[in-house]
Write a protein that holds these residues in place. Structure first.
Motif, PDB file in Angstrom:
ATOM      1  N   TYR A 107      30.492 -32.804   4.946  1.00 17.15           N
ATOM      2  CA  TYR A 107      31.791 -32.620   5.609  1.00 17.15           C
ATOM      3  C   TYR A 107      32.273 -31.175   5.461  1.00 17.15           C
ATOM      4  CZ  TYR A 107      36.841 -32.497   6.098  1.00 17.15           C
ATOM      5  OH  TYR A 107      38.117 -32.138   6.453  1.00 17.15           O
ATOM      6  N   ARG A 108      32.111 -30.618   4.278  1.00 20.80           N
ATOM      7  CA  ARG A 108      32.571 -29.244   4.049  1.00 20.80           C
ATOM      8  C   ARG A 108      31.791 -28.243   4.900  1.00 20.80           C
ATOM      9  NH1 ARG A 108      33.257 -29.218  -2.580  1.00 20.80           N
ATOM     10  NH2 ARG A 108      35.088 -30.611  -2.640  1.00 20.80           N
ATOM     11  N   ILE A 109      30.526 -28.555   5.147  1.00 16.71           N
ATOM     12  CA  ILE A 109      29.701 -27.647   5.938  1.00 16.71           C
ATOM     13  C   ILE A 109      30.019 -27.778   7.426  1.00 16.71           C
ATOM     14  CG2 ILE A 109      27.333 -27.129   6.655  1.00 16.71           C
ATOM     15  CD1 ILE A 109      26.435 -27.979   3.852  1.00 16.71           C
ATOM     16  N   THR A 110      30.175 -29.031   7.880  1.00 18.65           N
ATOM     17  CA  THR A 110      30.338 -29.264   9.318  1.00 18.65           C
ATOM     18  C   THR A 110      31.791 -29.453   9.756  1.00 18.65           C
ATOM     19  OG1 THR A 110      30.130 -31.658   9.079  1.00 18.65           O
ATOM     20  CG2 THR A 110      28.084 -30.402   9.349  1.00 18.65           C
ATOM     21  N   GLN A 111      32.672 -29.778   8.797  1.00 15.94           N
ATOM     22  CA  GLN A 111      34.076 -30.098   9.104  1.00 15.94           C
ATOM     23  C   GLN A 111      34.192 -31.274  10.086  1.00 15.94           C
ATOM     24  OE1 GLN A 111      36.904 -28.643   7.615  1.00 15.94           O
ATOM     25  NE2 GLN A 111      35.242 -27.963   6.270  1.00 15.94           N
ATOM     26  N   ASN A 112      33.216 -32.160  10.022  1.00 17.95           N
ATOM     27  CA  ASN A 112      33.201 -33.351  10.870  1.00 17.95           C
ATOM     28  C   ASN A 112      33.613 -34.559  10.028  1.00 17.95           C
ATOM     29  OD1 ASN A 112      32.581 -35.572  12.498  1.00 17.95           O
ATOM     30  ND2 ASN A 112      30.855 -34.525  13.468  1.00 17.95           N
ATOM     31  N   ASN A 113      34.685 -35.238  10.437  1.00 20.77           N
ATOM     32  CA  ASN A 113      35.201 -36.373   9.666  1.00 20.77           C
ATOM     33  C   ASN A 113      34.245 -37.555   9.587  1.00 20.77           C
ATOM     34  OD1 ASN A 113      37.654 -35.188   8.943  1.00 20.77           O
ATOM     35  ND2 ASN A 113      38.621 -35.797  10.872  1.00 20.77           N
ATOM     36  N   PHE A 114      33.231 -37.558  10.439  1.00 18.61           N
ATOM     37  CA  PHE A 114      32.268 -38.660  10.429  1.00 18.61           C
ATOM     38  C   PHE A 114      31.677 -38.870   9.041  1.00 18.61           C
ATOM     39  CE2 PHE A 114      27.725 -39.704  10.462  1.00 18.61           C
ATOM     40  CZ  PHE A 114      27.770 -40.982  10.982  1.00 18.61           C
ATOM     41  N   TRP A 115      31.367 -37.780   8.358  1.00 17.39           N
ATOM     42  CA  TRP A 115      30.706 -37.874   7.066  1.00 17.39           C
ATOM     43  C   TRP A 115      31.601 -38.524   6.018  1.00 17.39           C
ATOM     44  CZ3 TRP A 115      25.887 -37.298   7.998  1.00 17.39           C
ATOM     45  CH2 TRP A 115      25.465 -36.389   8.982  1.00 17.39           C
ATOM     46  N   LYS A 116      32.897 -38.261   6.104  1.00 16.49           N
ATOM     47  CA  LYS A 116      33.818 -38.905   5.172  1.00 16.49           C
ATOM     48  C   LYS A 116      34.069 -40.360   5.562  1.00 16.49           C
ATOM     49  CE  LYS A 116      37.388 -36.152   5.193  1.00 16.49           C
ATOM     50  NZ  LYS A 116      38.684 -35.589   4.743  1.00 16.49           N
ATOM     51  N   ASP A 117      34.158 -40.618   6.858  1.00 19.11           N
ATOM     52  CA  ASP A 117      34.441 -41.977   7.317  1.00 19.11           C
ATOM     53  C   ASP A 117      33.341 -42.958   6.918  1.00 19.11           C
ATOM     54  OD1 ASP A 117      36.768 -41.018   8.442  1.00 19.11           O
ATOM     55  OD2 ASP A 117      35.911 -40.808  10.462  1.00 19.11           O
ATOM     56  N   VAL A 118      32.105 -42.472   6.881  1.00 24.56           N
ATOM     57  CA  VAL A 118      30.977 -43.346   6.537  1.00 24.56           C
ATOM     58  C   VAL A 118      31.134 -43.932   5.139  1.00 24.56           C
ATOM     59  CG1 VAL A 118      28.497 -43.372   6.074  1.00 24.56           C
ATOM     60  CG2 VAL A 118      29.368 -42.239   8.114  1.00 24.56           C
ATOM     61  N   THR A 119      31.690 -43.143   4.208  1.00 23.29           N
ATOM     62  CA  THR A 119      31.791 -43.605   2.818  1.00 23.29           C
ATOM     63  C   THR A 119      32.738 -44.786   2.669  1.00 23.29           C
ATOM     64  OG1 THR A 119      33.578 -42.044   2.293  1.00 23.29           O
ATOM     65  CG2 THR A 119      31.315 -41.278   2.008  1.00 23.29           C
ATOM     66  N   ALA A 120      33.567 -45.036   3.675  1.00 21.50           N
ATOM     67  CA  ALA A 120      34.462 -46.195   3.620  1.00 21.50           C
ATOM     68  C   ALA A 120      33.690 -47.506   3.647  1.00 21.50           C
ATOM     69  CB  ALA A 120      35.451 -46.149   4.781  1.00 21.50           C
ATOM     70  N   TYR A 121      32.390 -47.439   3.985  1.00 21.79           N
ATOM     71  CA  TYR A 121      31.570 -48.649   4.089  1.00 21.79           C
ATOM     72  C   TYR A 121      30.454 -48.676   3.055  1.00 21.79           C
ATOM     73  CZ  TYR A 121      34.176 -48.716   8.407  1.00 21.79           C
ATOM     74  OH  TYR A 121      35.205 -48.700   9.317  1.00 21.79           O
ATOM     75  N   PHE A 122      30.558 -47.832   2.034  1.00 24.29           N
ATOM     76  CA  PHE A 122      29.615 -47.873   0.923  1.00 24.29           C
ATOM     77  C   PHE A 122      30.086 -48.930  -0.077  1.00 24.29           C
ATOM     78  CE2 PHE A 122      27.552 -43.364   0.997  1.00 24.29           C
ATOM     79  CZ  PHE A 122      27.171 -43.578   2.307  1.00 24.29           C
ATOM     80  N   LEU A 123      29.171 -49.708  -0.600  1.00 22.06           N
ATOM     81  CA  LEU A 123      29.541 -50.794  -1.503  1.00 22.06           C
ATOM     82  C   LEU A 123      30.095 -50.272  -2.829  1.00 22.06           C
ATOM     83  CD1 LEU A 123      29.687 -53.765  -2.250  1.00 22.06           C
ATOM     84  CD2 LEU A 123      27.277 -53.639  -2.947  1.00 22.06           C
ATOM     85  N   GLY A 124      29.363 -49.372  -3.474  1.00 15.85           N
ATOM     86  CA  GLY A 124      29.774 -48.882  -4.786  1.00 15.85           C
ATOM     87  C   GLY A 124      31.172 -48.284  -4.800  1.00 15.85           C
ATOM     88  N   PRO A 125      31.463 -47.298  -3.956  1.00 10.86           N
ATOM     89  CA  PRO A 125      32.811 -46.723  -3.920  1.00 10.86           C
ATOM     90  C   PRO A 125      33.906 -47.749  -3.641  1.00 10.86           C
ATOM     91  CG  PRO A 125      31.283 -45.260  -2.818  1.00 10.86           C
ATOM     92  CD  PRO A 125      30.517 -46.516  -3.138  1.00 10.86           C
TER      93      PRO A 125
END
Length: 305
Positions: free
Chosen positions: A229-247
């Motif tokens: 996300y920091r490299i691309t500034q694309n929110n997609f990368w952060k949004d994906v983590t909303a569907y990770f089990l562990g977090p």
């Protein structure tokens, strides 16, 4: 008429035998677990880690003042710490236990003997998972007793009394119950995760390594997506983590319980804001996937080991 009665009685007898057979398998699995060093050594280590985590305040500064001046806040803090330790360490333990209960049976080839005796593959899997669930409940109860003992030791060493217990309210016990439910949810999905990998890999090695690697990869992966996300500034990368089990498991309790309690994530959280309902739905979807994979693969595949 007599033939129909005989047939009916035979059918009822068959059904009773089938029921007894299932619980007999469960008892057998519990007996096998109790005779393995791989059951007891990790369990002792888990309890030692939990006790060490709870008693770390003994060497901290300001603990006595915190207990005497803010007893209810202290009890909330210890409740969060204790249940978080139980969730994390018993989760790791159960992944090891599931791998031995299911994966080792495939690896040693003894599952062929059980199936050859007329035990259905799915029935056998259900019995094994049931035995692990029973063991998990016993381990959680034991861990909770140790947590309570450690909290008592901490109060006695720091203040010389247990007066902080007088500050406990009905709301405290209600909040502790809700937190405990999130621990049980995490325990359930962890057992299904270990079951899915053990059935998929059909070996102790794969079930153990894949199961234990899931949550570290899950959590570390979120950090790599943060970098993306920091490299691309694309929110997609952060949004994906909303569907990770562990977090989602890490942040579930803090989102389900009232925000005024100030509970924090017990690990790496999703990189976007999620609420309690979201964490529960994500966990339910993962649990359903793990369950379907385990049952379908067990039912469809032949046993050739």
């Amino acid at each position: 008429m007599s033939t129909a009665i005989i047939t009916s009685e035979a059918e009822r007898a068959r059904m009773r035998a089938s029921t007894q057979s299932f619980f007999g398998i469960v008892r057998g699995e519990l007996l096998k677990m109790s005779r393995r060093w791989s059951t007891w050594i990790p369990l002792v280590l888990v309890q030692l880690f939990i006790c060490a985590g709870m008693l770390i305040r003994l060497i901290g500064n300001g603990t006595k003042e915190f207990i005497t001046q803010h007893p209810l806040n202290f009890m909330y803090s210890e409740m969060q710490n204790g249940l978080a330790f139980i969730r994390i360490f018993t989760g790791l333990y159960l992944l090891v236990l599931v791998a031995y209960v299911i994966g080792l049976e495939y690896q040693q080839g003894t599952i062929r003997i059980l199936v050859a005796r007329g035990v259905g593959k799915v029935t056998l899997l259900a019995a094994k998972v049931t035995s692990v669930v029973i063991a998990a409940l016993l381990v959680i109860i034991l861990s909770m007793i140790l947590v309570v003992i450690c909290i008592g030791i901490l109060m006695l060493v720091q203040t010389g009394n247990l007066d902080a217990l007088k500050a406990l309210t009905g709301q405290y016990w209600a909040d502790a119950g809700i937190y405990m439910l999130t621990v049980l949810v995490s325990t359930g999905v962890t057992i299904l995760l270990g079951t899915a990998f053990s059935v998929l890999g059909r070996s102790l090695t794969i079930g153990l390594s894949a199961g234990l690697a899931w949550f570290p990869v899950d959590n570390i992966g979120a950090q790599f997506l943060q970098l993306a996300y920091r490299i691309t500034q694309n929110n997609f990368w952060k949004d994906v983590t909303a569907y990770f089990l562990g977090p989602n498991l890490n942040i579930m309790a803090s989102q389900v319980l009232p925000a005024k309690l100030g509970f924090s994530s017990t690990g790496i959280p999703p990189l976007v804001d999620v609420d309690g309902a979201h964490t529960l739905w994500v966990t339910l979807v993962y649990a359903a996937i793990f369950l379907v994979v385990s049952v379908v693969l067990t039912w469809r595949r032949d046993i050739k080991e």
